[in-house]
Design a protein around this motif. Structure first.
Motif, mmCIF file in Angstrom:
data_model
loop_
_atom_site.group_PDB
_atom_site.id
_atom_site.type_symbol
_atom_site.label_atom_id
_atom_site.label_comp_id
_atom_site.label_asym_id
_atom_site.label_seq_id
_atom_site.Cartn_x
_atom_site.Cartn_y
_atom_site.Cartn_z
ATOM 1 N N TYR A 81 -15.726 5.645 6.950
ATOM 2 C CA TYR A 81 -15.207 4.747 6.008
ATOM 3 C C TYR A 81 -15.669 4.814 4.650
ATOM 4 O O TYR A 81 -14.873 4.358 4.154
ATOM 5 C CB TYR A 81 -15.891 3.194 6.538
ATOM 6 C CG TYR A 81 -15.132 2.494 5.581
ATOM 7 C CD1 TYR A 81 -13.930 1.327 6.500
ATOM 8 C CD2 TYR A 81 -15.983 1.334 4.740
ATOM 9 C CE1 TYR A 81 -13.004 0.861 5.536
ATOM 10 C CE2 TYR A 81 -14.996 0.366 4.238
ATOM 11 C CZ TYR A 81 -13.957 -0.183 4.368
ATOM 12 O OH TYR A 81 -13.235 -1.417 4.815
ATOM 13 N N LYS A 83 -16.112 8.180 3.273
ATOM 14 C CA LYS A 83 -15.075 9.157 2.840
ATOM 15 C C LYS A 83 -16.755 10.272 2.861
ATOM 16 O O LYS A 83 -16.719 10.893 1.618
ATOM 17 C CB LYS A 83 -14.495 8.865 1.952
ATOM 18 C CG LYS A 83 -12.890 8.247 1.165
ATOM 19 C CD LYS A 83 -12.284 8.474 0.798
ATOM 20 C CE LYS A 83 -11.456 7.389 0.339
ATOM 21 N NZ LYS A 83 -9.939 7.851 -0.659
ATOM 22 N N TYR A 85 -17.447 12.666 5.124
ATOM 23 C CA TYR A 85 -17.762 13.207 6.226
ATOM 24 C C TYR A 85 -18.230 13.904 6.985
ATOM 25 O O TYR A 85 -18.420 14.447 7.813
ATOM 26 C CB TYR A 85 -15.735 14.105 5.697
ATOM 27 C CG TYR A 85 -14.512 12.941 6.098
ATOM 28 C CD1 TYR A 85 -13.898 12.007 6.768
ATOM 29 C CD2 TYR A 85 -14.446 12.838 4.830
ATOM 30 C CE1 TYR A 85 -13.343 11.209 6.351
ATOM 31 C CE2 TYR A 85 -13.296 12.457 4.432
ATOM 32 C CZ TYR A 85 -12.954 11.094 5.070
ATOM 33 O OH TYR A 85 -11.319 10.262 4.319
ATOM 34 N N LEU A 119 -10.926 5.755 9.965
ATOM 35 C CA LEU A 119 -9.780 6.255 8.786
ATOM 36 C C LEU A 119 -8.856 5.061 8.868
ATOM 37 O O LEU A 119 -8.039 5.218 6.945
ATOM 38 C CB LEU A 119 -9.903 7.711 9.369
ATOM 39 C CG LEU A 119 -8.259 8.386 9.095
ATOM 40 C CD1 LEU A 119 -9.730 9.047 6.805
ATOM 41 C CD2 LEU A 119 -7.927 9.954 9.458
ATOM 42 N N VAL A 120 -8.412 4.515 9.617
ATOM 43 C CA VAL A 120 -7.001 3.599 9.048
ATOM 44 C C VAL A 120 -7.712 2.476 8.472
ATOM 45 O O VAL A 120 -6.729 2.536 7.519
ATOM 46 C CB VAL A 120 -6.671 2.836 10.755
ATOM 47 C CG1 VAL A 120 -5.962 2.055 10.064
ATOM 48 C CG2 VAL A 120 -6.271 4.144 11.564
ATOM 49 N N GLU A 122 -9.832 2.702 6.042
ATOM 50 C CA GLU A 122 -10.126 2.526 5.042
ATOM 51 C C GLU A 122 -9.069 3.171 4.126
ATOM 52 O O GLU A 122 -8.700 2.738 2.485
ATOM 53 C CB GLU A 122 -10.867 3.432 5.139
ATOM 54 C CG GLU A 122 -11.549 4.560 3.699
ATOM 55 C CD GLU A 122 -9.874 5.278 2.819
ATOM 56 O OE1 GLU A 122 -10.483 5.548 1.701
ATOM 57 O OE2 GLU A 122 -9.737 6.146 3.709
ATOM 58 N N LYS A 123 -8.072 3.538 4.718
ATOM 59 C CA LYS A 123 -6.373 3.987 3.710
ATOM 60 C C LYS A 123 -5.984 2.624 3.918
ATOM 61 O O LYS A 123 -5.527 2.262 3.006
ATOM 62 C CB LYS A 123 -5.757 4.781 4.894
ATOM 63 C CG LYS A 123 -5.669 6.362 5.173
ATOM 64 C CD LYS A 123 -6.161 6.751 3.979
ATOM 65 C CE LYS A 123 -6.341 8.103 4.591
ATOM 66 N NZ LYS A 123 -6.180 9.088 3.335
ATOM 67 N N ALA A 124 -6.656 1.233 4.941
ATOM 68 C CA ALA A 124 -5.153 0.495 4.389
ATOM 69 C C ALA A 124 -5.991 -0.745 3.081
ATOM 70 O O ALA A 124 -6.081 -1.118 2.493
ATOM 71 C CB ALA A 124 -5.605 -0.862 5.680
ATOM 72 N N LYS A 125 -7.638 -0.133 3.100
ATOM 73 C CA LYS A 125 -8.311 -1.051 2.109
ATOM 74 C C LYS A 125 -8.034 -0.672 0.586
ATOM 75 O O LYS A 125 -7.805 -0.801 -0.036
ATOM 76 C CB LYS A 125 -10.150 -0.338 2.172
ATOM 77 C CG LYS A 125 -11.159 -1.211 1.404
ATOM 78 C CD LYS A 125 -12.272 -0.606 1.661
ATOM 79 C CE LYS A 125 -13.077 -1.535 0.354
ATOM 80 N NZ LYS A 125 -14.786 -0.960 0.518
ATOM 81 N N ALA A 126 -7.358 1.020 0.645
ATOM 82 C CA ALA A 126 -6.942 1.979 -0.447
ATOM 83 C C ALA A 126 -5.648 0.903 -1.092
ATOM 84 O O ALA A 126 -5.383 0.745 -1.818
ATOM 85 C CB ALA A 126 -7.358 2.760 -0.388
ATOM 86 N N LYS A 127 -5.066 0.955 0.399
ATOM 87 C CA LYS A 127 -3.725 0.277 -0.279
ATOM 88 C C LYS A 127 -3.709 -1.242 -1.040
ATOM 89 O O LYS A 127 -3.265 -1.669 -1.896
ATOM 90 C CB LYS A 127 -2.642 0.281 0.735
ATOM 91 C CG LYS A 127 -2.039 2.100 1.473
ATOM 92 C CD LYS A 127 -1.538 1.859 2.878
ATOM 93 C CE LYS A 127 -0.698 3.375 2.928
ATOM 94 N NZ LYS A 127 -0.316 2.971 3.831
ATOM 95 N N ASP A 130 -4.855 -0.547 -4.212
ATOM 96 C CA ASP A 130 -3.988 -0.335 -5.375
ATOM 97 C C ASP A 130 -3.267 -1.345 -5.594
ATOM 98 O O ASP A 130 -2.140 -1.500 -6.683
ATOM 99 C CB ASP A 130 -3.265 0.907 -4.397
ATOM 100 C CG ASP A 130 -2.229 2.251 -5.335
ATOM 101 O OD1 ASP A 130 -2.569 1.501 -6.254
ATOM 102 O OD2 ASP A 130 -0.996 1.771 -5.190
#
Length: 361
Positions: A81, A83, A85, A119-120, A122-127, A130
């Motif tokens: 979460y 990043k 890795y 991962l999902v 984290e991507k949702a949080k980034a979107k 944004d």
């Protein structure tokens, strides 16, 4: 969501101990420490160092009791979460080292699911971040646009005021230079004739006759000056009539009520533009045989009503003409409604006092 995932793992370990029928004191201590570390991490210090501290605490718990092995899924989730890795590898190695071979598949499956979920999320949080940044930027630009609009309106008012003052000065100079000197000379001649009347009546009559001629010339000069000052463009209702007279597609009935002198030049210009656009659309699309135009002016607002008896235009697409109309009306604080069913219908309202702008219907 993160809290729920971590809580599920803690509940799983508690159930595991409960099934075995023995909950040692060290397990209770580990639970308390894990809850405290994660609460502190989520609320105050959510960094990779807090995740490392949680991982070390879990390693100590596993060293005390192998039942805590599945808690390694928590740092797996946190590292992905965040990043980080590379942190996944020591956690996975530690889990495989302490887990019996028979439980390898289930541990690998759970760790993989936690990683994918992290991962999902984290991507949702980034979107989401944004979108928030774009929304904040859009709101900032909107505020700047409104501020610029206000400045432009104020600048337009200042320019109109300066233009009015400049025009008044020009008119004053025209009258002073062309008429004032002539009348001043006539006044001096009349005064001289008055003084000569008793001493030299003949000379006095000559001066008086000359003054009358000069006064006639001054009157002609005054008329010419006023004619030159008067603008060539038609104003008021004559301006609207001139727009209509240039349209020969079908008969037009114009009705107007109120004083056109109450209208500002910008309002009169917009009315003329709307009439032109309406007549153009009627000629192109509506196949009208008659157009009714009504203008009602009072102290509060001006109402323009335009309706033709044509077929209209079912799929009306607002081009530059209509969109330009809407923008101009909006800038003057007015409203405009447009319908193309059963002929074109346009209703526009312009306020007489408020020039700040409001919503368009």
């Amino acid at each position: 969501m993160k809290h729920i995932i971590k809580l599920l793992f803690l509940i799983y370990i508690i159930v595991l101990f409960a099934i075995q029928g023995d909950v040692p004191d060290r397990a209770v201590l580990v639970f308390i420490l894990m809850i405290g570390v994660n609460v502190f991490k989520e609320r105050f210090y959510d960094t990779v160092y807090a995740t490392l501290a949680s991982f070390i605490l879990i390693c100590i718990a596993i060293w005390l009791d192998r039942n805590f092995t599945f808690l390694l899924c928590i740092p797996i989730f946190d590292f992905i979460y965040q990043k980080r890795y590379l942190g996944v590898f020591p956690v996975a190695i530690m889990g495989l080292y302490f887990t019996p071979e028979s439980e390898f598949p289930s541990l690998i499956l759970i760790m993989s699911l936690c990683g994918i979920l992290a991962l999902v999320m984290e991507k949702a949080k980034a979107k989401e971040s944004d979108y928030k940044n774009k929304f904040d930027e859009e709101r900032r630009l909107r505020y700047e646009l409104e501020l610029t609009k206000v400045k432009l309106l104020n600048s337009a008012k200042d320019i109109a005021h300066l233009t009015e003052v400049s025009e008044r000065n020009r008119i004053a100079r025209e009258i002073h230079d062309n008429v004032g000197h002539g009348i001043a000379g006539i006044l001096i001649q009349l005064q001289a004739a008055d003084k000569l009347f008793d001493r030299n009546e003949k000379k006095s009559k000559e001066v008086l006759k000359k003054s009358i001629e000069n006064l006639s010339d001054a009157l002609t000069l005054l008329r010419n000056t006023v004619h030159n000052i008067k603008p060539q463009e038609t104003l008021g209702v004559e301006y609207i009539k001139s727009v209509i007279n240039n349209f020969g597609f079908c008969p037009i009935e114009l009705k107007f009520y109120g004083d056109f002198g109450l209208l500002a030049s910008s309002q009169l210009e917009i009315l003329g533009l709307i009439v032109k656009e309406a007549l153009t659309n009627a000629a192109k699309h509506s196949k009208a045989t008659k157009v009714d135009i009504t203008i009602d002016i009072n102290e509060k607002y001006t109402r323009l009503y335009i309706k033709d008896n044509g077929v209209g235009y079912v799929e009306l697409k607002e081009g530059l003409g209509i969109s330009g109309m809407r923008e101009r009306v909006l800038n003057l604080g007015g409203t405009i409604s447009i319908s193309s069913n059963n002929g074109f219908l346009i209703v526009c309202l312009l306020p007489m006092a408020n020039q700040e702008g409001c919503d368009v219907v």
